[in-house]
Design a protein around this motif. Sequence first.
Motif, short mmCIF file in Angstrom:
data_model
loop_
_atom_site.label_atom_id
_atom_site.label_comp_id
_atom_site.label_asym_id
_atom_site.label_seq_id
_atom_site.Cartn_x
_atom_site.Cartn_y
_atom_site.Cartn_z
N PRO A 46 -0.73 66.96 17.77
CA PRO A 46 0.66 65.87 17.96
C PRO A 46 0.02 64.62 18.52
O PRO A 46 0.94 63.77 17.90
CB PRO A 46 1.40 67.15 19.03
N ASP A 47 -0.88 64.80 19.36
CA ASP A 47 -1.27 63.36 19.68
C ASP A 47 -1.95 62.59 19.00
O ASP A 47 -1.62 61.20 18.56
CB ASP A 47 -2.05 63.37 21.05
N GLY A 48 -2.81 63.15 18.05
CA GLY A 48 -3.49 62.37 17.04
C GLY A 48 -2.48 61.88 16.11
O GLY A 48 -2.71 60.66 15.54
N LEU A 49 -1.63 62.53 15.50
CA LEU A 49 -0.52 62.22 14.54
C LEU A 49 0.07 60.91 15.11
O LEU A 49 0.43 59.98 14.11
CB LEU A 49 0.38 63.20 14.02
N ARG A 50 0.53 61.11 16.41
CA ARG A 50 1.27 59.90 16.86
C ARG A 50 0.31 58.65 17.21
O ARG A 50 0.81 57.48 16.37
CB ARG A 50 1.82 60.34 18.19
#
Lengths: 447, 482
Positions: B342-346
Amino acid sequence: MKFRYLPMTDKDHHQMLQTIGINSVEELFSDIPKSVRFQGRLGIPEAMDEYSLLRHMKALSGKNRSTDQLVSFLGAGIYEHYIPSVVNHIIARPEFYTAYTPYQPEISQGELQAIFEFQTMICELTGMDVANASMYDGPTALAEAASLAVSVSKKQKVVISRTVHPEARAILATHAKGLGYEVVEVSHREGVTDLAELQTIADPQTAAVIVQSPNFFGNIEDLAQIEKIAHQHKGLFVVSANPLALGLLKPPGAFGADIVVGDVQPFGIPMAFGGPSCGYFATTKKYMRRIPGRIVGQTVDEEGARGFVLTLQAREQHIRRDKATSNICSNQALMALAASVYMSALGKQGIQEVATLNINKAHFAKQRLAEVPGVEAVFDQPFFNEFVIKVNRPVREVNEKLLAQGILAGYDLGQDYPELENHLLVAVTEIRTKEEIEAFAKGLEVL
Amino acid sequence: MGKEKALIFELSQSGRVAYSLPKSDVPEATLPSELLRETPAELPEVSELDLVRHYTELSRRNHGVDNGFYPLGSCTMKYNPKVNEDVARLEGFTNIHPYQPESTVQGALQLLYELQQDLAEITGMDEVTLQPAAGAQGEWAGLMMIRAYLEKRGETNRTKVIVPDSAHGTNPASAAVAGFQTVTVKSNEKGLVDVEELKKVLGPDVAALMLTNPNTLGLFEEEIQTIAELVHEAGGLLYYDGANANAILGIARPGDMGFDVVHLNLHKTFTTPHGGGGPGAGPVGVKKELTPFLPKPIVRRSEEGRYYLDTDLPDSIGRVKGFYGNFGILVRAYAYIRTMGPDGLRKVSEQAVFNANYMMRRLEPYFDLPFPQHCKHEFVLSGKRQKKQGVRTLDIAKRLLDFGFHPPTIYFPLIVEECLMIEPTETESKETLDQFIETMIQIAREAEENPEMVQDAPHHTIVKRLDEVTAARKPVLRWQKE
């Protein structure tokens, strides 16, 4: 946490903020209304390091029983064949697989030439004048052929044999609904299209007659007769064909086909649970400017040197928008490349040899399986590498029993043809050995 | 490397082979001779090394993301991770047949199921189909679902699909193939949907509005909520073209903006390679009201945790593609989503947008910038100023080739004169962006001082500009044996 695909450093970040004239990246999103901003974190699993990912993916793939562990007699549109090692080495070259559609020909000559060669090979196998750069798959290519026929003939009825792959017919039905034309199916008789019924159904309103040969049961259709019926009322004659069979069989072009489609999956493309494969689409000069999708043409550069470009683009959606011949934008270029490498590796002789091997093995298997008590060979027709047997119990039971012995016995035809309950579609390609066929027969014997 | 490269057919020598087939261990069978070819297909005959050299040389005449910067707008030419190529080639994924019993493909079905779930979460939709092979096929499948939904409600009079004048060409083409007429709505001076114009075309005959958000100018439709309300009030549905989803991961979800149907291009946002034109994948997500119309089959999970293919969808639009979509591509996208989390995609979207704005501001002094507000993941410049100096956008694109860059998308969207559409993506370093920017500045200077240099480009590519007019007028679409 740092991500190996994201190179931005803190120093970059700082400098870039200054250049843009903002204090935080958040300002760049200030135009998104708060009410539609996503709050919190996406509810998806946490990031994995590369080693953990590999382990995870291996565990997932390990839950599948591949044909490295099972002996497969499954075909029905997707086949297990020998794939020369060179195929994967070529398509793994990043200059090919990390490129986009060749919009800038000066730096895309490799892809363009490879497609030009693919088009040539497809023309050679199908006996047609023109082929495009490829389609999503065989079934969608068939639906596009029907759309072309409806569009050029201005007629609204498409006639298709029930011996065409059931999934291709299902996709055709979806397309027909979209474009508003009618699809009428013709029964099978003795494992091929019922010609008498076809004769009564095909009429002056018929835009196209579509058959598959070798058909879904593996049988070779009487293309000479079907051509007469298709053309009798000025409809188009569309043939779907396994291109491997065309290594030996007289090509549909020689029978007067207007469009030939199919899937080149047998040419160096792994089964991969059904995709990606690669459709082909070939036609006559007459319909050249109505073809869906990309086409590559030969030309010269300013200094007269031979080169290649995407051509006849006036057909396409990015120019014609709602007046385009199709909405197709991408194709399956990398899979077409795989097929080209395969066709080049096998070549003029090899393609005949591999097709012959398929015929020999399948014919041996049909004869051998029919010797098993309770098994009956049905459909006395010339066939390629697939055939139908009737068993004395539900196919599901046969499949379960043979799976316990590590054999994928075949496709249950009763799923799509209620009249063919207890009928099993068996595919035998060049890689099946005599021992494996014997094991299959013995497995059926003990039932 | 020579300027011209021989075709594989021109290398062919009778008697050479590049294959190794098993010997036949069964009796020979023959087919009736009237079914057989009279002459063999003219496929090339080469040795394995000839074959490898041929394709290796072809590859050297091709530019991919691994060769250099590829800021092709709306195509999201980001890095294609190598590990994804490795995992997609695991034999447990490549050597499985689509008709194997479900019990023998639980890993594949689990992967598809989880990917459906992940994409639903990322887009804010209720269910996702992975069947469409490409974005355009996803658009068509989505519109067919809208059509089926409206028909089920008896609203067969809704025959129109609205698209903005900045829309991708596939939008109107897909609408036509789904049996709709398209109505074009103009953009306003800010490059956004003109709400007043939209009101004029909304009515009881409207089935849907197709929107890309951010749009093809790289701008976020700020009035998206108003637009959604207006369309819904008029009884229509909202379709989200996900070609530009690289700007919104974890930042804004189409489902929350009011969209009813969404397609994604996994070959853009989710790093699956473009392959020289495909294969791609175009999954479609829908809101609850539309789930009965999804193409079949859908992968589901039973209460006992068994994965299965659900074909029991009586209102389904049917099939759109063979089997379960481009599975090998879906494996790659899944691996990417697991890698980023989730953090990477953001971060992906934040940095894609950050890079685009940085380039836009640095290039602003040298080229016309028709829409000066912050952009999202891409932006458009106009070559109007250079055109006055006799240099067309096409010339600028060709000059970029001399520096080893793939040019931006040109002459699209159609509403910007001499358009250059630039999408850097998040995987490029600042140094690369700077090199490209400096090159663009140099070309702008050349246009002023030495326009021939640009007009005559490219100078350093293997071939010069190609004659596309003759190619289309007198088509040569295949090689012929002399």
